[in-house]
Design a protein around this motif. Sequence first.
Motif, mmCIF file in Angstrom:
data_model
loop_
_atom_site.group_PDB
_atom_site.id
_atom_site.type_symbol
_atom_site.label_atom_id
_atom_site.label_comp_id
_atom_site.label_asym_id
_atom_site.label_seq_id
_atom_site.Cartn_x
_atom_site.Cartn_y
_atom_site.Cartn_z
ATOM 1 N N ALA A 1 -0.613 -10.301 -7.327
ATOM 2 C CA ALA A 1 -0.217 -11.749 -7.600
ATOM 3 C C ALA A 1 -1.355 -12.938 -7.980
ATOM 4 O O ALA A 1 -1.448 -13.727 -8.165
ATOM 5 N N SER A 2 -1.570 -12.783 -6.595
ATOM 6 C CA SER A 2 -2.569 -14.139 -6.041
ATOM 7 C C SER A 2 -3.663 -13.533 -7.353
ATOM 8 O O SER A 2 -4.576 -15.341 -7.102
ATOM 9 N N LEU A 3 -4.175 -13.105 -7.610
ATOM 10 C CA LEU A 3 -5.645 -12.707 -8.426
ATOM 11 C C LEU A 3 -5.213 -13.056 -9.417
ATOM 12 O O LEU A 3 -5.943 -14.167 -10.563
ATOM 13 N N LYS A 4 -3.908 -12.598 -10.041
ATOM 14 C CA LYS A 4 -3.215 -13.657 -11.689
ATOM 15 C C LYS A 4 -3.955 -14.318 -11.591
ATOM 16 O O LYS A 4 -3.920 -15.427 -12.637
ATOM 17 N N ALA A 5 -3.155 -14.977 -10.327
ATOM 18 C CA ALA A 5 -2.700 -16.604 -9.993
ATOM 19 C C ALA A 5 -4.157 -17.447 -10.417
ATOM 20 O O ALA A 5 -4.330 -18.076 -11.295
ATOM 21 N N TRP A 6 -5.143 -16.950 -9.486
ATOM 22 C CA TRP A 6 -6.620 -16.992 -9.708
ATOM 23 C C TRP A 6 -6.497 -18.010 -11.157
ATOM 24 O O TRP A 6 -7.516 -18.305 -11.323
ATOM 25 N N ILE A 7 -7.420 -15.969 -11.461
ATOM 26 C CA ILE A 7 -8.073 -16.337 -12.899
ATOM 27 C C ILE A 7 -6.998 -17.676 -14.105
ATOM 28 O O ILE A 7 -7.304 -17.703 -14.863
ATOM 29 N N ASP A 8 -5.587 -16.901 -13.879
ATOM 30 C CA ASP A 8 -4.348 -18.566 -14.811
ATOM 31 C C ASP A 8 -5.144 -19.313 -14.846
ATOM 32 O O ASP A 8 -4.883 -20.747 -15.483
ATOM 33 N N GLN A 9 -5.644 -19.632 -13.392
ATOM 34 C CA GLN A 9 -6.062 -21.706 -13.009
ATOM 35 C C GLN A 9 -7.138 -21.979 -13.170
ATOM 36 O O GLN A 9 -7.670 -23.278 -14.088
ATOM 37 N N VAL A 10 -8.113 -20.514 -13.437
ATOM 38 C CA VAL A 10 -9.615 -20.489 -14.003
ATOM 39 C C VAL A 10 -9.894 -20.751 -15.512
ATOM 40 O O VAL A 10 -11.075 -21.072 -16.393
ATOM 41 N N VAL A 11 -9.035 -19.655 -15.901
ATOM 42 C CA VAL A 11 -9.402 -19.421 -17.599
ATOM 43 C C VAL A 11 -8.853 -20.533 -17.999
ATOM 44 O O VAL A 11 -6.988 -20.538 -18.360
ATOM 45 N N ARG A 12 -9.336 -21.970 -18.797
ATOM 46 C CA ARG A 12 -8.294 -23.167 -19.468
ATOM 47 C C ARG A 12 -8.899 -23.259 -20.234
ATOM 48 O O ARG A 12 -9.721 -23.725 -19.917
ATOM 49 N N VAL A 13 -8.560 -23.787 -21.312
ATOM 50 C CA VAL A 13 -9.127 -24.437 -22.578
ATOM 51 C C VAL A 13 -9.739 -25.896 -22.278
ATOM 52 O O VAL A 13 -9.170 -25.979 -21.358
ATOM 53 N N ASN A 14 -10.903 -25.805 -22.954
ATOM 54 C CA ASN A 14 -11.409 -26.954 -22.743
ATOM 55 C C ASN A 14 -11.902 -26.722 -21.639
ATOM 56 O O ASN A 14 -12.865 -28.411 -21.830
ATOM 57 N N LYS A 15 -11.711 -25.678 -20.761
ATOM 58 C CA LYS A 15 -12.683 -26.043 -19.235
ATOM 59 C C LYS A 15 -14.209 -25.294 -19.482
ATOM 60 O O LYS A 15 -14.933 -25.108 -19.331
ATOM 61 N N THR A 16 -13.537 -23.798 -19.572
ATOM 62 C CA THR A 16 -14.049 -22.054 -19.716
ATOM 63 C C THR A 16 -14.037 -21.810 -20.821
ATOM 64 O O THR A 16 -14.862 -20.377 -21.303
ATOM 65 N N PHE A 17 -13.137 -22.468 -21.837
ATOM 66 C CA PHE A 17 -13.192 -21.966 -23.061
ATOM 67 C C PHE A 17 -13.014 -23.041 -24.254
ATOM 68 O O PHE A 17 -12.301 -24.012 -24.389
ATOM 69 N N THR A 18 -13.588 -22.897 -25.335
ATOM 70 C CA THR A 18 -12.551 -23.863 -26.733
ATOM 71 C C THR A 18 -11.863 -23.267 -27.469
ATOM 72 O O THR A 18 -11.650 -21.554 -27.506
ATOM 73 N N PHE A 19 -10.766 -23.568 -28.389
ATOM 74 C CA PHE A 19 -10.374 -22.858 -29.120
ATOM 75 C C PHE A 19 -10.775 -23.713 -30.252
ATOM 76 O O PHE A 19 -10.091 -24.660 -30.254
ATOM 77 N N ASP A 20 -10.962 -22.769 -31.638
ATOM 78 C CA ASP A 20 -11.042 -23.433 -33.021
ATOM 79 C C ASP A 20 -10.167 -22.202 -33.630
ATOM 80 O O ASP A 20 -11.321 -21.412 -34.002
ATOM 81 N N LEU A 21 -9.699 -22.590 -34.794
ATOM 82 C CA LEU A 21 -8.825 -22.491 -35.480
ATOM 83 C C LEU A 21 -9.977 -21.796 -37.069
ATOM 84 O O LEU A 21 -10.072 -21.000 -37.768
ATOM 85 N N ASN A 22 -11.098 -22.588 -37.310
ATOM 86 C CA ASN A 22 -11.888 -22.043 -38.003
ATOM 87 C C ASN A 22 -13.497 -21.261 -37.502
ATOM 88 O O ASN A 22 -13.945 -20.838 -38.479
ATOM 89 N N ARG A 23 -13.081 -20.553 -36.326
ATOM 90 C CA ARG A 23 -13.427 -19.280 -35.849
ATOM 91 C C ARG A 23 -12.216 -17.922 -36.602
ATOM 92 O O ARG A 23 -13.515 -16.823 -36.433
ATOM 93 N N GLY A 24 -11.726 -18.578 -37.369
ATOM 94 C CA GLY A 24 -10.982 -17.239 -37.752
ATOM 95 C C GLY A 24 -9.673 -16.859 -37.100
ATOM 96 O O GLY A 24 -8.928 -17.569 -36.074
ATOM 97 N N ASP A 25 -10.186 -15.208 -37.483
ATOM 98 C CA ASP A 25 -9.270 -14.770 -36.038
ATOM 99 C C ASP A 25 -9.879 -14.326 -34.739
ATOM 100 O O ASP A 25 -9.019 -13.935 -33.530
#
Length: 215
Positions: free
Chosen positions: A103-127
């Motif tokens: 659970a501690s590793l999943k918690a770390w992943i959830d803390q670092v995989v973060r929108v506008n920080k480590t990834f962007t989200f754009d519906l113009n990219r389709g699916d």
Amino acid sequence: MTVLLHIDASARKERSISRALGETFKHQWLSSKPADKFIYRDIGSTPPDFISESWIAAVFTPEGKRTDEQNLLLALSDVLIEELTEADVIAISTPMYNYGMPASLKAWIDQVVRVNKTFTFDLNRGDFPLEPTLSGKSLVLLTSCGEFGFGENGTREDMNHLGPHIQTVSKYLGVDEVYEISVEYQEFGDNRHKRSIESAYESIPGMIKSIATNT
């Protein structure tokens, strides 16, 4: 100079196979590249907070409009993301718990995989609207498990929700190359377990050489 980030996820402080693997990997890496920078996070002993509804609300609030409380909620995430961003090589030493990650590793992943920080989200990219913002990193996965046969074509391959899960999310950690060393048969404690440990340690120098060549 290469930056090595080591994440230790085992709840055990003593007699932990994954911790011992991680320590050996770190020692051998820094022995061969003493000028490199080393960052360490023991999330097994000090787990990151689980994300919450308030945390999610803070993430989706524009930075300039966040309250002091929201900034405080995201403070640890910001630090962990800074460490991740700085790293060239990420070493994750972790046991398999109930066929998946602690659970501690999943918690770390959830803390670092973060929108506008480590990834962007754009519906113009389709699916496929998610796009990582980091790249060029190598991931070293050092695992231990009680049973065996979790690798490709193994008897328990379809029960392995540790390595495949981490590899799936690794692209949002900026990872281009994944290397894995596993110790199996821990609960059996027989000669197969002994050979698995020996094989794991024998694999470390070659892995380090391969990563250093590509970094």
